[in-house]
Design an enzyme around this catalytic site. Structure first.
Site, PDB file in Angstrom:
ATOM      1  N   LYS A  89     -18.678   9.372 -83.008  1.00  0.00           N
ATOM      2  CA  LYS A  89     -18.907  10.431 -83.992  1.00  0.00           C
ATOM      3  C   LYS A  89     -18.004  10.258 -85.219  1.00  0.00           C
ATOM      4  CE  LYS A  89     -20.762  13.787 -80.839  1.00  0.00           C
ATOM      5  NZ  LYS A  89     -21.878  12.857 -80.703  1.00  0.00           N
ATOM      6  N   SER A  90     -17.141   9.259 -85.198  1.00  0.00           N
ATOM      7  CA  SER A  90     -16.184   9.109 -86.298  1.00  0.00           C
ATOM      8  C   SER A  90     -16.851   8.959 -87.672  1.00  0.00           C
ATOM      9  CB  SER A  90     -15.251   7.928 -86.023  1.00  0.00           C
ATOM     10  OG  SER A  90     -14.424   8.239 -84.919  1.00  0.00           O
ATOM     11  N   LYS A 102      -7.665  -0.642 -77.784  1.00  0.00           N
ATOM     12  CA  LYS A 102      -6.437  -0.032 -78.305  1.00  0.00           C
ATOM     13  C   LYS A 102      -5.183  -0.858 -78.001  1.00  0.00           C
ATOM     14  CE  LYS A 102      -8.201   4.689 -78.451  1.00  0.00           C
ATOM     15  NZ  LYS A 102      -7.974   6.104 -78.136  1.00  0.00           N
ATOM     16  N   ASN A 117      -4.662   3.404 -82.334  1.00  0.00           N
ATOM     17  CA  ASN A 117      -6.037   3.829 -82.629  1.00  0.00           C
ATOM     18  C   ASN A 117      -6.336   3.793 -84.131  1.00  0.00           C
ATOM     19  OD1 ASN A 117      -4.786   6.121 -83.692  1.00  0.00           O
ATOM     20  ND2 ASN A 117      -6.389   7.488 -82.959  1.00  0.00           N
ATOM     21  N   GLY A 169      -2.602  12.883 -65.324  1.00  0.00           N
ATOM     22  CA  GLY A 169      -2.975  11.512 -65.668  1.00  0.00           C
ATOM     23  C   GLY A 169      -1.769  10.737 -66.147  1.00  0.00           C
ATOM     24  N   GLY A 205      -3.535   5.326 -70.332  1.00  0.00           N
ATOM     25  CA  GLY A 205      -3.298   5.191 -71.772  1.00  0.00           C
ATOM     26  C   GLY A 205      -3.431   6.507 -72.516  1.00  0.00           C
ATOM     27  N   ALA A 206      -4.445   7.300 -72.183  1.00  0.00           N
ATOM     28  CA  ALA A 206      -4.684   8.549 -72.907  1.00  0.00           C
ATOM     29  C   ALA A 206      -3.520   9.519 -72.693  1.00  0.00           C
ATOM     30  CB  ALA A 206      -5.992   9.180 -72.437  1.00  0.00           C
ATOM     31  N   MET A 252      -9.307  16.370 -72.385  1.00  0.00           N
ATOM     32  CA  MET A 252      -9.317  15.502 -73.568  1.00  0.00           C
ATOM     33  C   MET A 252     -10.707  14.954 -73.865  1.00  0.00           C
ATOM     34  SD  MET A 252      -5.967  13.222 -73.909  1.00  0.00           S
ATOM     35  CE  MET A 252      -4.488  13.553 -73.083  1.00  0.00           C
TER      36      MET A 252
HETATM   37  P1  ATR Z   1      -7.439   5.992 -70.177  1.00  0.00           P
HETATM   38  O1  ATR Z   1      -7.293   4.982 -71.253  1.00  0.00           O
HETATM   39  O2  ATR Z   1      -8.681   6.848 -70.276  1.00  0.00           O
HETATM   40  O3  ATR Z   1      -6.214   6.797 -69.978  1.00  0.00           O
HETATM   41  P2  ATR Z   1      -6.685   4.502 -67.841  1.00  0.00           P
HETATM   42  O4  ATR Z   1      -5.506   3.970 -68.546  1.00  0.00           O
HETATM   43  O5  ATR Z   1      -7.516   3.604 -66.985  1.00  0.00           O
HETATM   44  O6  ATR Z   1      -7.723   5.146 -68.850  1.00  0.00           O
HETATM   45  O7  ATR Z   1      -6.205   5.751 -66.961  1.00  0.00           O
HETATM   46  C1  ATR Z   1      -7.093   6.545 -66.226  1.00  0.00           C
HETATM   47  C2  ATR Z   1      -6.355   7.750 -65.676  1.00  0.00           C
HETATM   48  O8  ATR Z   1      -7.299   8.645 -65.056  1.00  0.00           O
HETATM   49  C3  ATR Z   1      -5.341   7.421 -64.585  1.00  0.00           C
HETATM   50  O9  ATR Z   1      -4.304   8.367 -64.633  1.00  0.00           O
HETATM   51  C4  ATR Z   1      -6.188   7.569 -63.311  1.00  0.00           C
HETATM   52  O10 ATR Z   1      -5.427   7.800 -62.148  1.00  0.00           O
HETATM   53  P3  ATR Z   1      -4.825   6.568 -61.291  1.00  0.00           P
HETATM   54  O11 ATR Z   1      -3.618   6.106 -62.041  1.00  0.00           O
HETATM   55  O12 ATR Z   1      -4.513   7.135 -59.972  1.00  0.00           O
HETATM   56  O13 ATR Z   1      -5.914   5.530 -61.251  1.00  0.00           O
HETATM   57  C5  ATR Z   1      -6.962   8.798 -63.668  1.00  0.00           C
HETATM   58  N1  ATR Z   1      -8.211   8.964 -62.908  1.00  0.00           N
HETATM   59  C6  ATR Z   1      -9.365   8.272 -63.035  1.00  0.00           C
HETATM   60  N2  ATR Z   1     -10.304   8.738 -62.213  1.00  0.00           N
HETATM   61  C7  ATR Z   1      -9.747   9.774 -61.539  1.00  0.00           C
HETATM   62  C8  ATR Z   1     -10.219  10.699 -60.533  1.00  0.00           C
HETATM   63  N3  ATR Z   1     -11.472  10.630 -60.065  1.00  0.00           N
HETATM   64  N4  ATR Z   1      -9.361  11.649 -60.093  1.00  0.00           N
HETATM   65  C9  ATR Z   1      -8.112  11.721 -60.566  1.00  0.00           C
HETATM   66  N5  ATR Z   1      -7.591  10.885 -61.499  1.00  0.00           N
HETATM   67  C10 ATR Z   1      -8.411   9.925 -61.978  1.00  0.00           C
END
Ligand code: ATR
Length: 276
Positions: A18-19, A68, A89, A129, A132-133, A218
């Protein structure tokens, strides 16, 4: 009129971004002479696509999934917030300098403080979480002087690593735990996991949610995420990531053009587009 300065958002996939809609509205509103397009880079061709864009007059890029980290590595200068996020970003091309910035975290903070009207000073924040986000929002949160920050993650070791990394430079109490151990009362809960992308949600206790807590996911979509629905059922106020998206764009626009657009009408227009 001189030809417009060229900007784009680069990613793979990119068609859904959407940017361009956001930046076209910012440019019209502020009278800035620029163009903003979608740029699809091959998964193994990020740097080459960026160089070609610059060779053809490109002035700046927004960077999205999955590039990123590569953008972070390509930058020849980094802002403090990009360095802390470990991801970029926003790129700005100034002669030979490639400036790498990260506006995601400040975008989230501005959405909470300015749009939702919730100041963060003295508040207790829970961040779900540790990917990265999540990492990208920690420094901007700490700069708001909250009372405490708790990081919880499914893989608890990653939450501890992040807490330790950011504790060094901060006088604010940062702790880490697993989802099931959460029981404190928080003022703000932010879902920075990617669980919503697979229609899942972090397995946190329902007792975290009550009137008086603001819950932010987010991500965004036409409907509230599963996490937002669960939080709302237990009395919490909820907000999705659309405001963060518009605010991070506004901050990138400022990095490139030195002009701050008014985000409220753009957020309203985007919400209407999403619901149409
Ligand atoms: P992003 O760039 O979106 O942050 P990422 O770096 O792969 O993607 O990180 C994903 C995050 O979502 C992690 O904190 C992951 O938890 P884990 O470190 O245990 O993998 C979390 N995550 C993804 N799916 C999940 C789920 N179904 N329930 C809880 N946490 C989840």
């Amino acid at each position: 009129m001189t030809s417009p300065d060229r900007y784009a958002v680069i990613g793979n996939p990119i068609a859904h971004s959407k940017s361009p809609e956001i930046h076209a509205r910012f440019a019209a509103q502020t009278g800035q002479n620029l163009s903003y397009e979608r740029l699809l880079a091959p998964l193994d061709g990020f740097a080459a696509t960026v160089r070609e864009f610059v060779a053809h007059g490109g002035r700046g890029l927004n960077v999205t999934v999955p590039f990123k980290l590569e953008a972070f590595e390509m930058a020849t200068a980094l802002t403090k917030r990009a360095d802390a996020a470990g991801a970029v970003n926003t790129l700005r091309f100034d002669g030979d300098v490639i400036l790498g910035d990260n506006t995601d975290g400040i975008g989230l903070v501005n959405d909470i403080v300015a749009n939702a009207g919730v100041p963060l000073a003295g508040k207790r924040i829970l961040l779900l979480g540790a990917g990265g986000a999540a990492r990208g929002v920690i420094l901007p949160f700490l700069e708001q002087s909250p009372a405490a920050l708790t990081i919880a993650n499914r893989t608890v070791g990653k939450a501890f690593e992040l807490a330790q990394r950011f504790s060094g430079g901060s006088h604010i109490a940062i702790d880490a735990c697993a989802f099931g151990e959460l029981k404190d009362r928080f003022d703000l809960i932010v879902n920075g996991t990617s669980a919503g992308l697979s229609d899942d949600m972090p397995a946190v206790p329902a007792s975290l949610f009550h009137p008086g807590v603001l819950v932010i996911d987010m991500v965004y979509g036409k409907e509230p995420t599963r996490f937002m629905q669960f939080a709302a059922q237990h009395g919490a106020a909820t907000r999705d990531g659309l405001g963060m998206l518009v605010e991070q764009a506004a901050e990138s626009f400022f990095v490139w053009r030195g002009v701050r657009p008014d985000t409220a009408p753009v957020l309203a227009a985007l919400r209407a587009l999403l619901q149409a």
